[in-house]
Design a protein around this motif. Structure first.
Motif, mmCIF file in Angstrom:
data_model
loop_
_atom_site.group_PDB
_atom_site.id
_atom_site.type_symbol
_atom_site.label_atom_id
_atom_site.label_comp_id
_atom_site.label_asym_id
_atom_site.label_seq_id
_atom_site.Cartn_x
_atom_site.Cartn_y
_atom_site.Cartn_z
ATOM 1 N N MET A 1 0.888 -1.130 0.037
ATOM 2 C CA MET A 1 -0.073 -0.009 -0.094
ATOM 3 C C MET A 1 0.957 1.235 0.092
ATOM 4 O O MET A 1 2.021 1.308 0.624
ATOM 5 C CB MET A 1 -0.828 -0.127 1.139
ATOM 6 N N MET A 2 0.436 2.409 -0.706
ATOM 7 C CA MET A 2 1.156 3.376 -0.752
ATOM 8 C C MET A 2 1.009 4.428 0.559
ATOM 9 O O MET A 2 0.207 4.312 1.214
ATOM 10 C CB MET A 2 0.651 4.451 -1.837
ATOM 11 N N GLU A 3 2.214 5.032 0.498
ATOM 12 C CA GLU A 3 2.259 5.969 1.842
ATOM 13 C C GLU A 3 1.163 7.323 1.610
ATOM 14 O O GLU A 3 0.989 7.644 0.395
ATOM 15 C CB GLU A 3 3.428 6.661 1.929
ATOM 16 N N PRO A 4 0.296 7.717 2.499
ATOM 17 C CA PRO A 4 -0.488 8.781 2.158
ATOM 18 C C PRO A 4 0.228 10.129 1.576
ATOM 19 O O PRO A 4 -0.274 10.814 0.759
ATOM 20 C CB PRO A 4 -1.016 9.344 3.759
ATOM 21 N N GLY A 5 1.285 10.278 1.890
ATOM 22 C CA GLY A 5 2.237 11.407 1.395
ATOM 23 C C GLY A 5 2.489 11.184 -0.087
ATOM 24 O O GLY A 5 2.507 12.304 -0.894
ATOM 25 N N LEU A 6 2.973 10.094 -0.589
ATOM 26 C CA LEU A 6 3.305 9.728 -1.886
ATOM 27 C C LEU A 6 1.860 9.873 -2.953
ATOM 28 O O LEU A 6 2.052 10.235 -4.028
ATOM 29 C CB LEU A 6 3.873 8.251 -1.897
ATOM 30 N N GLY A 7 0.914 9.410 -2.204
ATOM 31 C CA GLY A 7 -0.419 9.576 -3.200
ATOM 32 C C GLY A 7 -0.751 11.254 -3.305
ATOM 33 O O GLY A 7 -1.156 11.326 -4.710
ATOM 34 N N ALA A 8 -0.317 11.935 -2.345
ATOM 35 C CA ALA A 8 -0.643 13.281 -2.419
ATOM 36 C C ALA A 8 0.279 13.938 -3.615
ATOM 37 O O ALA A 8 -0.010 14.626 -4.329
ATOM 38 C CB ALA A 8 -0.548 14.092 -1.357
ATOM 39 N N VAL A 9 1.516 13.502 -3.743
ATOM 40 C CA VAL A 9 2.623 14.048 -4.462
ATOM 41 C C VAL A 9 2.133 13.605 -5.672
ATOM 42 O O VAL A 9 2.427 14.390 -6.710
ATOM 43 C CB VAL A 9 4.255 13.730 -3.848
ATOM 44 N N ILE A 10 1.769 12.160 -6.097
ATOM 45 C CA ILE A 10 1.410 11.770 -7.391
ATOM 46 C C ILE A 10 -0.031 12.636 -8.104
ATOM 47 O O ILE A 10 0.380 12.913 -9.077
ATOM 48 C CB ILE A 10 1.359 10.450 -7.498
ATOM 49 N N PHE A 11 -0.537 12.977 -7.141
ATOM 50 C CA PHE A 11 -1.866 13.694 -7.495
ATOM 51 C C PHE A 11 -1.593 14.924 -7.960
ATOM 52 O O PHE A 11 -2.017 15.654 -8.908
ATOM 53 C CB PHE A 11 -2.973 13.558 -6.351
ATOM 54 N N LEU A 12 -0.620 15.742 -7.066
ATOM 55 C CA LEU A 12 -0.292 17.180 -7.451
ATOM 56 C C LEU A 12 0.461 17.256 -8.799
ATOM 57 O O LEU A 12 0.220 17.895 -9.505
ATOM 58 C CB LEU A 12 0.605 17.765 -6.266
ATOM 59 N N ILE A 13 1.146 16.173 -9.010
ATOM 60 C CA ILE A 13 2.184 16.002 -10.193
ATOM 61 C C ILE A 13 1.144 16.028 -11.542
ATOM 62 O O ILE A 13 1.455 16.797 -12.503
ATOM 63 C CB ILE A 13 3.334 15.096 -10.127
ATOM 64 N N LEU A 14 0.204 15.067 -11.251
ATOM 65 C CA LEU A 14 -0.596 14.725 -12.327
ATOM 66 C C LEU A 14 -1.295 16.021 -12.714
ATOM 67 O O LEU A 14 -1.655 16.335 -13.898
ATOM 68 C CB LEU A 14 -1.723 13.397 -12.138
ATOM 69 N N ILE A 17 0.566 18.552 -14.508
ATOM 70 C CA ILE A 17 0.602 17.996 -15.976
ATOM 71 C C ILE A 17 -0.743 18.370 -16.691
ATOM 72 O O ILE A 17 -0.450 19.031 -17.936
ATOM 73 C CB ILE A 17 1.026 16.741 -16.030
ATOM 74 N N VAL A 18 -1.677 18.311 -16.203
ATOM 75 C CA VAL A 18 -3.139 18.303 -16.875
ATOM 76 C C VAL A 18 -3.162 19.750 -16.736
ATOM 77 O O VAL A 18 -3.443 20.354 -18.061
ATOM 78 C CB VAL A 18 -4.211 17.596 -16.059
ATOM 79 N N VAL A 19 -3.045 20.614 -15.940
ATOM 80 C CA VAL A 19 -3.106 22.235 -15.937
ATOM 81 C C VAL A 19 -2.142 22.587 -17.296
ATOM 82 O O VAL A 19 -2.733 23.414 -18.020
ATOM 83 C CB VAL A 19 -3.030 22.785 -14.911
ATOM 84 N N PHE A 20 -0.916 22.399 -17.172
ATOM 85 C CA PHE A 20 -0.112 22.987 -18.271
ATOM 86 C C PHE A 20 -0.491 22.367 -19.680
ATOM 87 O O PHE A 20 -0.419 23.179 -20.721
ATOM 88 C CB PHE A 20 1.100 22.583 -17.692
ATOM 89 N N SER A 21 -0.973 21.256 -19.634
ATOM 90 C CA SER A 21 -1.507 20.556 -21.038
ATOM 91 C C SER A 21 -2.551 21.181 -21.361
ATOM 92 O O SER A 21 -2.479 21.543 -22.638
ATOM 93 C CB SER A 21 -1.698 18.997 -20.827
ATOM 94 N N ALA A 24 -1.478 24.766 -22.817
ATOM 95 C CA ALA A 24 -0.711 24.613 -23.852
ATOM 96 C C ALA A 24 -1.439 24.327 -25.033
ATOM 97 O O ALA A 24 -1.420 25.000 -26.119
ATOM 98 C CB ALA A 24 0.398 23.553 -23.741
ATOM 99 N N PHE A 25 -2.549 23.905 -24.843
ATOM 100 C CA PHE A 25 -3.369 23.608 -26.047
ATOM 101 C C PHE A 25 -4.283 24.625 -26.382
ATOM 102 O O PHE A 25 -4.496 25.006 -27.762
ATOM 103 C CB PHE A 25 -4.513 22.314 -25.481
ATOM 104 N N LEU A 26 -4.902 25.400 -25.240
ATOM 105 C CA LEU A 26 -5.449 26.710 -25.502
ATOM 106 C C LEU A 26 -4.624 27.569 -26.279
ATOM 107 O O LEU A 26 -4.961 28.322 -27.217
ATOM 108 C CB LEU A 26 -6.029 27.281 -24.320
ATOM 109 N N VAL A 27 -3.276 28.016 -25.722
ATOM 110 C CA VAL A 27 -2.440 28.851 -26.431
ATOM 111 C C VAL A 27 -2.277 28.356 -27.999
ATOM 112 O O VAL A 27 -2.037 29.271 -28.970
ATOM 113 C CB VAL A 27 -1.307 28.900 -25.762
ATOM 114 N N TYR A 28 -2.146 26.944 -28.085
ATOM 115 C CA TYR A 28 -1.697 26.478 -29.617
ATOM 116 C C TYR A 28 -3.080 26.703 -30.259
ATOM 117 O O TYR A 28 -2.832 27.323 -31.356
ATOM 118 C CB TYR A 28 -1.530 24.939 -29.345
ATOM 119 N N ARG A 29 -4.243 26.642 -29.831
ATOM 120 C CA ARG A 29 -5.398 26.792 -30.600
ATOM 121 C C ARG A 29 -5.612 28.270 -31.003
ATOM 122 O O ARG A 29 -5.789 28.604 -32.065
ATOM 123 C CB ARG A 29 -6.554 26.137 -29.716
#
Length: 63
Positions: A1-14, A17-21, A24-29
């Protein structure tokens, strides 16, 4: 089982990534539209518009 802190870090990283993607799509469009560059929004060159009274175009009036 994952550590609770590791899950939060993975969620923040994802989330980052989604926000910047999406951003970037809106700027490209937007920037790939015709006449989207900054020069298309600038006023056209008008040589007569830059002539002012300091250029000697008006003769001085004598009292």
């Amino acid at each position: 089982m994952m550590e609770p802190g590791l899950g939060a870090v993975i969620f923040l990283i994802l989330t980052i990534i989604v926000v910047f993607s999406v951003g970037a799509f809106l700027v490209y469009r937007v920037m790939n539209r015709p006449n989207a560059h900054i020069g298309s929004r600038l006023p056209t060159e008008d040589p007569s518009a830059e002539v002012g009274p300091e250029d000697g175009s008006d003769p001085p009036s004598d009292p």
